[in-house]
Design a protein around this motif. Sequence first.
Motif, short mmCIF file in Angstrom:
data_model
loop_
_atom_site.label_atom_id
_atom_site.label_comp_id
_atom_site.label_asym_id
_atom_site.label_seq_id
_atom_site.Cartn_x
_atom_site.Cartn_y
_atom_site.Cartn_z
N THR A 129 14.31 7.06 -12.16
CA THR A 129 12.85 6.95 -12.11
C THR A 129 12.29 6.33 -13.38
N HIS A 130 13.00 6.44 -14.51
CA HIS A 130 12.56 5.76 -15.72
C HIS A 130 12.82 4.26 -15.64
N ARG A 131 13.94 3.90 -15.04
CA ARG A 131 14.23 2.47 -14.90
C ARG A 131 13.41 1.84 -13.78
N MET A 132 13.04 2.63 -12.78
CA MET A 132 12.27 2.14 -11.63
C MET A 132 11.07 3.09 -11.44
N PRO A 133 10.02 2.95 -12.26
CA PRO A 133 8.90 3.92 -12.23
C PRO A 133 7.97 3.71 -11.04
N LEU A 134 8.45 4.08 -9.87
CA LEU A 134 7.67 3.96 -8.64
C LEU A 134 7.46 5.35 -8.05
N ALA A 135 6.31 5.54 -7.40
CA ALA A 135 6.02 6.84 -6.79
C ALA A 135 7.03 7.18 -5.71
N GLU A 136 7.47 6.18 -4.96
CA GLU A 136 8.43 6.41 -3.88
C GLU A 136 9.77 6.91 -4.42
N VAL A 137 10.20 6.35 -5.55
CA VAL A 137 11.46 6.79 -6.16
C VAL A 137 11.33 8.22 -6.68
N LYS A 138 10.15 8.56 -7.20
CA LYS A 138 9.92 9.93 -7.64
C LYS A 138 9.98 10.90 -6.47
N PHE A 139 9.40 10.50 -5.32
CA PHE A 139 9.48 11.35 -4.13
C PHE A 139 10.93 11.60 -3.74
N PHE A 140 11.72 10.54 -3.75
CA PHE A 140 13.14 10.66 -3.38
C PHE A 140 13.87 11.60 -4.33
#
Length: 336
Positions: A222-233
């Motif tokens: 999530t730090h490398r790809m700071p997207l809300a969808e990745v945080k949900f996953f």
Amino acid sequence: MGDAGMMPLLTAMVAAIAIAATAYAVMYPYISSDRIKDKRVANVTENRAKKLNVRSQADIAAGRKKQVSDSVKEMEIRQKAKEKVTLRLLIERAGLDIDPKFFWIASAISAVVCAFASRFAVPASSAGITPMVMIAALFVGGFGLPRFVLSKIIQRRQKKFLGELANSIDIIVRGIKSGLPLNECLSVIAKESPEPLASEFGEVIEQQRVGVTLGDALERMTHRMPLAEVKFFAIVIAIQQQSGGNLAEALSNLSGVLRDRFKMQMKVKALSAEAKASAGILGCLPPGVMFMVYTSSPDYIAPLFETRSGNMFILVGISWMLIGILIMRKMINFKF
């Protein structure tokens, strides 16, 4: 005779009393107030049991919601603690295999090229503003242009990642339903998915091999790809590891949510396309008209570059154009 005549009557009376007593004994539970009381107690107990069952289900749902919110807050606290975004992290987000020193060297080269380009672009008659233009071009070429290009690369990479994330989650769901463990499903994504999903999930697998837990590896993603969808996953996986549950169903619901968000994003993009085109035309119109006037009749527009009042008009015009572009950008960028 009197006694003999009374015997049948007494016998009949005793039999009638016995039958009545038997009937009363049989019917007593159904006609007594205790029966009514028992029914009321049973109804109250049953209703209370139903209410307790409903409350227990509501408590379970509330507990899960609280757990999700706590996980989100914990992740936000960790990200705020590591909020400082370094140049190395930006390069990792862009997926570039370069060193920060190379980026600074490229920025210096860009600054020199922009400064020389501005020197030759400014007319020779406007020697008074040439140093100012060169300094501005040096600053823009050294700090603005490289960062702008890097941010565009990051946005394009994140867009590709987001476009394939729902399909990758579906792969995990099908793999779990067929009996594969979660790590094997992630390995399948790392091997068969397109970039940048393959490299990101491959990094998660490599971190697990050196002893990092899956939750921490996904949090680093999530730090490398700071997207809300990745945080949900990452939150869904973390909650499933802590409290258990049907991971396939949870990920299937998450996949549906991601697809709905993508549809909403495309709908917003289609509805705001006209406004964006209008903003682009209005933003490009003044510089375009200035360029056409300069190429057709340079003597007519020369006072803007040669006189101090003309230079002030240029600065004021650029400032107002910048303010208008920022306002239009704020109007056409929708949060959803």
